[in-house]
Scaffold this active site. Structure first.
Site, PDB file in Angstrom:
ATOM      1  N   ARG A  53      27.514 -24.556-112.742  1.00  0.00           N
ATOM      2  CA  ARG A  53      27.120 -23.140-112.769  1.00  0.00           C
ATOM      3  C   ARG A  53      27.857 -22.335-113.827  1.00  0.00           C
ATOM      4  NH1 ARG A  53      25.990 -25.245-108.270  1.00  0.00           N
ATOM      5  NH2 ARG A  53      27.915 -26.315-108.702  1.00  0.00           N
ATOM      6  N   THR A  54      29.170 -22.407-113.833  1.00  0.00           N
ATOM      7  CA  THR A  54      29.940 -21.509-114.694  1.00  0.00           C
ATOM      8  C   THR A  54      29.644 -21.812-116.158  1.00  0.00           C
ATOM      9  OG1 THR A  54      31.645 -21.552-112.988  1.00  0.00           O
ATOM     10  CG2 THR A  54      32.250 -20.587-115.108  1.00  0.00           C
ATOM     11  N   LYS A  82      44.119 -37.473-127.350  1.00  0.00           N
ATOM     12  CA  LYS A  82      45.166 -37.953-128.266  1.00  0.00           C
ATOM     13  C   LYS A  82      46.492 -37.245-128.017  1.00  0.00           C
ATOM     14  CE  LYS A  82      41.574 -38.288-131.795  1.00  0.00           C
ATOM     15  NZ  LYS A  82      41.055 -37.562-132.969  1.00  0.00           N
ATOM     16  N   ARG A 103      38.157 -23.353-118.643  1.00  0.00           N
ATOM     17  CA  ARG A 103      38.415 -23.881-117.279  1.00  0.00           C
ATOM     18  C   ARG A 103      39.435 -25.000-117.412  1.00  0.00           C
ATOM     19  NH1 ARG A 103      34.165 -25.408-112.648  1.00  0.00           N
ATOM     20  NH2 ARG A 103      34.216 -23.137-112.541  1.00  0.00           N
ATOM     21  N   HIS A 131      39.353 -17.196-110.400  1.00  0.00           N
ATOM     22  CA  HIS A 131      38.033 -17.442-110.998  1.00  0.00           C
ATOM     23  C   HIS A 131      37.327 -16.072-111.039  1.00  0.00           C
ATOM     24  CE1 HIS A 131      34.395 -19.315-112.203  1.00  0.00           C
ATOM     25  NE2 HIS A 131      34.233 -20.214-111.254  1.00  0.00           N
TER      26      HIS A 131
HETATM   27  N1   CP Z   1      30.991 -21.816-108.574  1.00  0.00           N
HETATM   28  C1   CP Z   1      31.425 -22.602-109.589  1.00  0.00           C
HETATM   29  O1   CP Z   1      32.453 -22.332-110.216  1.00  0.00           O
HETATM   30  O2   CP Z   1      30.620 -23.673-109.851  1.00  0.00           O
HETATM   31  P1   CP Z   1      30.872 -24.764-110.987  1.00  0.00           P
HETATM   32  O3   CP Z   1      32.121 -25.504-110.646  1.00  0.00           O
HETATM   33  O4   CP Z   1      29.649 -25.625-110.988  1.00  0.00           O
HETATM   34  O5   CP Z   1      31.042 -24.018-112.290  1.00  0.00           O
END
Ligand code: CP
Length: 314
Positions: A53-54, A82, A103, A131
């Site tokens: 999603r993100t 590396k 992320r 998040h």
């Molecule tokens: N909700 C969420 O962060 O989903 P993903 O891990 O798929 O990005």
């Protein structure tokens, strides 16, 4: 901290949140109005952990604003393999892109990385930390379905490792919200988060429970989360709590008829598929809201003429 890095929801005031949500609603109503706003903009995607999603909604959002993305790809196919440091990686990719989305499995990684770059950096999840862009789409969905003031919300599941929970809980202290946290004792909110929430709301809006039953009838929103198996240092500890706090149609028989059920997704077994077809389920709508919300955030972070308001306390 610069306002144009977005690292935690703690840096967002109520005014800043409302600016983003109002703008996302405008975009949602007429996406074509902003289709060319960022025609020459490139967004760098650095995902050191899996995401559907993100990552895809940031890519969709950037493209729907007329821009494009450059993607580091998987860790295994990058020079991280590396031994390149995160600091060096972000310093290199800021030379290719106008903004970065990161992320990373380590809590605090986004804060550290933001200190090495001048382009806006967005935290798309740092370990069990925060998040904040998930929080913005959660708030958008809550506002659409239940309203953000005079809200009673239950947040259930893995509250220890669930970064979406930490970000949402802090953001909700800006509103008149009663927050009920429901989890097994071993997955309660980190004590420092509870302390911060009490400081911000005098403790009046915060309650912890080990059972959903006692609070379910009072809830406007139930926010369910996955047990974050990948964060457990010991698989045996995961097995002790796996499968706890599942909901199905029978569970919801005791709920308010207006209850909205949310989940940041992915789900494993926390919400039975039979709930998907009920009027309570809003988790796919929630995921879809990631596009207009991230379009609004990107436009506000990447434009010279628009800013997210509010004060930073980071
Ligand atoms: N909700 C969420 O962060 O989903 P993903 O891990 O798929 O990005």
């Amino acid at each position: 901290m610069r306002h144009d890095h977005l690292i935690t929801s703690k840096q967002l005031s109520r005014g800043a949140i409302e600016t983003v949500l109002d703008y996302a609603a405008e975009i949602d109503a007429d996406p074509s109005a902003v289709a060319d706003r960022h025609a020459d903009t490139l967004l760098g995607l650095l995902f050191f952990e899996p995401s559907t999603r993100t990552k895809m909604s940031f890519e969709t959002a950037m493209k729907r604003l007329g821009g494009d993305v450059v993607d580091m790809g998987s860790v295994d196919s990058s020079s991280v393999k590396k031994g390149e440091t995160l600091a060096d990686t972000v310093r290199v990719i800021e030379g290719y892109a106008d903004g970065l989305v990161l992320r990373h499995p380590k809590q605090g990684a986004a804060t550290m990385a933001s200190e090495f770059v001048d382009v806006p950096l967005v935290n798309a999840g740092d370990g069990a930390g925060h998040h904040p862009t998930q929080t913005m789409l959660d708030l958008y969905t809550i506002r659409e379905n239940a309203g953000l003031d005079d809200l009673t919300i239950g947040i259930m599941g893995d509250l220890k490792y669930g970064r979406t929970v930490h970000s949402l809980a802090y953001a909700l202290t800006n509103f008149d919200a009663q927050q009920h946290f429901i989890s097994p004792e071993s997955l309660q909110l980190p004590r420092e988060v509870v302390y911060d929430l009490h400081q911000q709301q005098d403790g009046t809006g915060i309650k912890e429970h080990d059972s959903l039953e006692e609070v379910l009838p009072s809830l406007d929103v139930l926010y369910v989360t996955r047990i974050q198996r990948e964060r457990f240092p010991d698989e045996n500890e995961y097995q002790k709590v796996a499968g706890e706090y599942q909901i199905d149609a029978d569970t919801l028989a005791a709920a308010n008829d207006e209850l909205t059920v949310l989940h940041p997704l992915p789900r494993v077994d926390e919400i039975a598929p039979e709930i998907d077809e009920t009027h309570h389920a809003a988790y796919f709508e929630q995921a879809h809201n990631g596009v207009p919300v991230r379009m609004a955030l990107l436009d506000l972070l990447l434009s010279d003429d628009k800013r997210i308001g509010g004060d930073s306390d980071e």
